[in-house]
Design an enzyme around this catalytic site. Structure first.
Site, PDB file in Angstrom:
ATOM      1  N   HIS A 219      -3.638  -5.841 -19.346  1.00  0.00           N
ATOM      2  CA  HIS A 219      -4.481  -6.877 -18.759  1.00  0.00           C
ATOM      3  C   HIS A 219      -3.625  -8.019 -18.200  1.00  0.00           C
ATOM      4  O   HIS A 219      -3.875  -9.187 -18.503  1.00  0.00           O
ATOM      5  CB  HIS A 219      -5.462  -7.430 -19.802  1.00  0.00           C
ATOM      6  CG  HIS A 219      -6.478  -6.436 -20.267  1.00  0.00           C
ATOM      7  ND1 HIS A 219      -7.245  -6.613 -21.400  1.00  0.00           N
ATOM      8  CD2 HIS A 219      -6.868  -5.248 -19.733  1.00  0.00           C
ATOM      9  CE1 HIS A 219      -8.060  -5.576 -21.551  1.00  0.00           C
ATOM     10  NE2 HIS A 219      -7.836  -4.727 -20.560  1.00  0.00           N
TER      11      HIS A 219
HETATM   12  C1  LIG Z   1      -4.399   1.920 -18.331  1.00  0.00           C
HETATM   13  C2  LIG Z   1      -5.311   0.733 -18.030  1.00  0.00           C
HETATM   14  C3  LIG Z   1      -6.544   0.663 -18.657  1.00  0.00           C
HETATM   15  C4  LIG Z   1      -7.393  -0.412 -18.402  1.00  0.00           C
HETATM   16  N1  LIG Z   1      -8.622  -0.435 -18.986  1.00  0.00           N
HETATM   17  C5  LIG Z   1      -9.484  -1.425 -18.688  1.00  0.00           C
HETATM   18  C6  LIG Z   1     -10.793  -1.426 -19.222  1.00  0.00           C
HETATM   19  O1  LIG Z   1     -11.187  -0.516 -19.957  1.00  0.00           O
HETATM   20  N2  LIG Z   1     -11.613  -2.458 -18.905  1.00  0.00           N
HETATM   21  C7  LIG Z   1     -11.212  -3.487 -18.096  1.00  0.00           C
HETATM   22  O2  LIG Z   1     -12.000  -4.410 -17.853  1.00  0.00           O
HETATM   23  N3  LIG Z   1      -9.972  -3.509 -17.573  1.00  0.00           N
HETATM   24  C8  LIG Z   1      -9.102  -2.498 -17.847  1.00  0.00           C
HETATM   25  N4  LIG Z   1      -7.842  -2.509 -17.316  1.00  0.00           N
HETATM   26  C9  LIG Z   1      -7.432  -3.673 -16.510  1.00  0.00           C
HETATM   27  C10 LIG Z   1      -7.952  -3.592 -15.089  1.00  0.00           C
HETATM   28  O3  LIG Z   1      -7.735  -2.288 -14.586  1.00  0.00           O
HETATM   29  C11 LIG Z   1      -7.187  -4.644 -14.253  1.00  0.00           C
HETATM   30  O4  LIG Z   1      -7.409  -5.941 -14.780  1.00  0.00           O
HETATM   31  C12 LIG Z   1      -7.621  -4.640 -12.807  1.00  0.00           C
HETATM   32  O5  LIG Z   1      -7.589  -3.350 -12.235  1.00  0.00           O
HETATM   33  C13 LIG Z   1      -6.686  -5.546 -12.022  1.00  0.00           C
HETATM   34  O6  LIG Z   1      -7.091  -5.516 -10.681  1.00  0.00           O
HETATM   35  P1  LIG Z   1      -6.100  -5.936  -9.522  1.00  0.00           P
HETATM   36  O7  LIG Z   1      -6.857  -5.811  -8.252  1.00  0.00           O
HETATM   37  O8  LIG Z   1      -5.474  -7.236  -9.869  1.00  0.00           O
HETATM   38  O9  LIG Z   1      -4.913  -4.885  -9.576  1.00  0.00           O
HETATM   39  P2  LIG Z   1      -4.959  -3.304  -9.401  1.00  0.00           P
HETATM   40  O10 LIG Z   1      -6.270  -2.741  -9.858  1.00  0.00           O
HETATM   41  O11 LIG Z   1      -3.702  -2.803 -10.031  1.00  0.00           O
HETATM   42  O12 LIG Z   1      -4.908  -3.099  -7.823  1.00  0.00           O
HETATM   43  C14 LIG Z   1      -3.739  -3.317  -7.095  1.00  0.00           C
HETATM   44  C15 LIG Z   1      -3.665  -2.243  -6.014  1.00  0.00           C
HETATM   45  O13 LIG Z   1      -2.595  -2.551  -5.124  1.00  0.00           O
HETATM   46  C16 LIG Z   1      -1.916  -1.351  -4.804  1.00  0.00           C
HETATM   47  N5  LIG Z   1      -0.545  -1.688  -4.410  1.00  0.00           N
HETATM   48  C17 LIG Z   1       0.438  -2.231  -5.169  1.00  0.00           C
HETATM   49  N6  LIG Z   1       1.558  -2.393  -4.438  1.00  0.00           N
HETATM   50  C18 LIG Z   1       1.266  -1.960  -3.189  1.00  0.00           C
HETATM   51  C19 LIG Z   1       2.014  -1.872  -1.970  1.00  0.00           C
HETATM   52  N7  LIG Z   1       3.292  -2.271  -1.897  1.00  0.00           N
HETATM   53  N8  LIG Z   1       1.404  -1.372  -0.892  1.00  0.00           N
HETATM   54  C20 LIG Z   1       0.106  -0.955  -0.954  1.00  0.00           C
HETATM   55  N9  LIG Z   1      -0.651  -1.016  -2.060  1.00  0.00           N
HETATM   56  C21 LIG Z   1      -0.064  -1.508  -3.171  1.00  0.00           C
HETATM   57  C22 LIG Z   1      -1.993  -0.536  -6.076  1.00  0.00           C
HETATM   58  O14 LIG Z   1      -1.818   0.829  -5.795  1.00  0.00           O
HETATM   59  C23 LIG Z   1      -3.393  -0.854  -6.557  1.00  0.00           C
HETATM   60  O15 LIG Z   1      -4.352   0.022  -6.028  1.00  0.00           O
HETATM   61  C24 LIG Z   1      -6.981  -1.444 -17.529  1.00  0.00           C
HETATM   62  C25 LIG Z   1      -5.732  -1.361 -16.892  1.00  0.00           C
HETATM   63  C26 LIG Z   1      -4.916  -0.267 -17.133  1.00  0.00           C
HETATM   64  C27 LIG Z   1      -3.584  -0.174 -16.412  1.00  0.00           C
END
Ligand SMILES: Cc1cc2nc3c(=O)[nH]c(=O)nc-3n(C[C@H](O)[C@H](O)[C@H](O)COP(=O)(O)OP(=O)(O)OC[C@H]3O[C@@H](n4cnc5c(N)ncnc54)[C@H](O)[C@@H]3O)c2cc1C
Length: 284
Positions: A219
């Site tokens: 997280h």
């Molecule tokens: C194993 C795991 C289990 C989890 N379980 C839960 C849960 O049960 N409940 C919950 O509420 N939260 C959970 N979380 C947390 C939740 O997934 C994150 O808080 C949330 O996805 C964060 O969103 P974000 O948009 O910040 O990042 P992300 O969801 O990581 O999105 C970032 C995106 O950017 C892309 N990216 C990165 N670098 C580049 C680049 N250079 N070029 C193009 N694309 C790129 C990545 O591929 C990704 O798709 C979990 C996380 C993990 C890893």
């Protein structure tokens, strides 16, 4: 930018946006000085307590041998059974001090136990797990690049359990989990506590167990913190401070840890960001 709390600061730093000292040390020319990119990294840290149980069937047995065959058949026949469920079926929110206004710790109950948690290998006998995590940790770390190679992972320094408040919360919540499991209603199912094990009684031993066995529950937030103060990376409209045309819309803008999992927060940030982008477009 919407690359998440780990990759967003990495991409910004590789692009010359960040702490000038760090960028110059790696030979990157500074496009825009923002010393707090990659700072304020906060995450949920969890320990797993495991018990061997008896007189019941857990996921440990259901996920192998003839029971697994049955589960596969049940899934194809009725779309029900263990293959349709997550592992964390029961959650609890508790106060480690009754005087607190709201809970400060979360439990994840799993009807399984790991022989090797890192490789997700289950024990060969019935077991159960309570994952314990502090909801709003004070400890903060950082995420920064360590090379100019975009394919090299950044350096992630979580600084878990740095704060005394965090240490006390985790110790007390693990002790409470042990007390809950030792209640009369659980007695008939309990074989023994495997981890940390009943030899762990003193606060310092609980803390050592947490330090040695705990890990992130994925997280990460805060590495491009939103705020009105000088140390914030983005402003309240999610715009990167001092640089036109760039917004950050992901977990990295979240300034403080929320009392639960982070996915919903990020969805909310994204919804809000969509409104802000439309508002700005209408004003133009
Ligand atoms: C194993 C795991 C289990 C989890 N379980 C839960 C849960 O049960 N409940 C919950 O509420 N939260 C959970 N979380 C947390 C939740 O997934 C994150 O808080 C949330 O996805 C964060 O969103 P974000 O948009 O910040 O990042 P992300 O969801 O990581 O999105 C970032 C995106 O950017 C892309 N990216 C990165 N670098 C580049 C680049 N250079 N070029 C193009 N694309 C790129 C990545 O591929 C990704 O798709 C979990 C996380 C993990 C890893």
């Amino acid at each position: 930018m919407a690359a998440g709390a780990i990759q967003t600061p990495q991409i910004l730093e590789l692009s010359g946006i960040g702490n000038p000292k760090l960028l110059q040390s790696l030979g990157i020319s500074v496009t825009h000085s923002l010393p707090n990119v990659g700072e304020n990294y906060i995450d949920h840290f969890a320990t797993r307590m495991n018990w061997r149980v008896k007189d019941t069937v857990t996921l440990n047995e259901m996920a192998r041998g003839w029971r697994l065959m049955l589960a596969v058949a049940e899934y194809y026949a009725r779309k029900t059974g263990i293959l349709t469920l997550g592992t964390g079926l029961v959650h609890g929110f508790v106060k480690t001090d009754p005087a607190m206004a709201t809970p400060d710790a979360q439990y994840f109950f799993v009807h399984a136990s790991y022989a090797n948690a890192a490789e997700r290998i289950l024990d060969r006998f019935p077991g159960m797990t309570i994952g314990v995590t502090q909801l709003r940790p004070e400890s903060m770390g950082s995420i920064h690049i360590r090379s100019t190679d975009p394919l090299a992972g950044p350096s992630i320094r979580p600084n878990f359990l740095d704060s005394e408040v965090d240490q006390t919360c985790l110790i007390r919540s693990m002790q409470m989990a042990r007390r809950i499991v030792s209640q009369p209603a659980m007695k008939q199912y309990l074989h023994s506590e495997m981890s940390p094990g009943i030899n762990v009684q003193k606060d310092e031993d609980w803390l050592s167990f947490a330090r040695e066995n705990g890990q992130t529950i994925y997280h990460p937030i805060g590495t491009c913190r939103m705020g009105e103060d000088d140390k914030a990376v983005v402003d309240l409209r999610l715009k990167l401070k001092g640089l036109a045309g760039l917004r950050v819309v992901d977990a990295s803008v979240v300034p403080q840890m929320v009392s639960g999992n982070t996915q919903a927060v990020v969805m909310m940030v994204a919804e809000k960001a969509a409104d802000l982008v439309l508002e700005d477009a209408r004003e133009r």
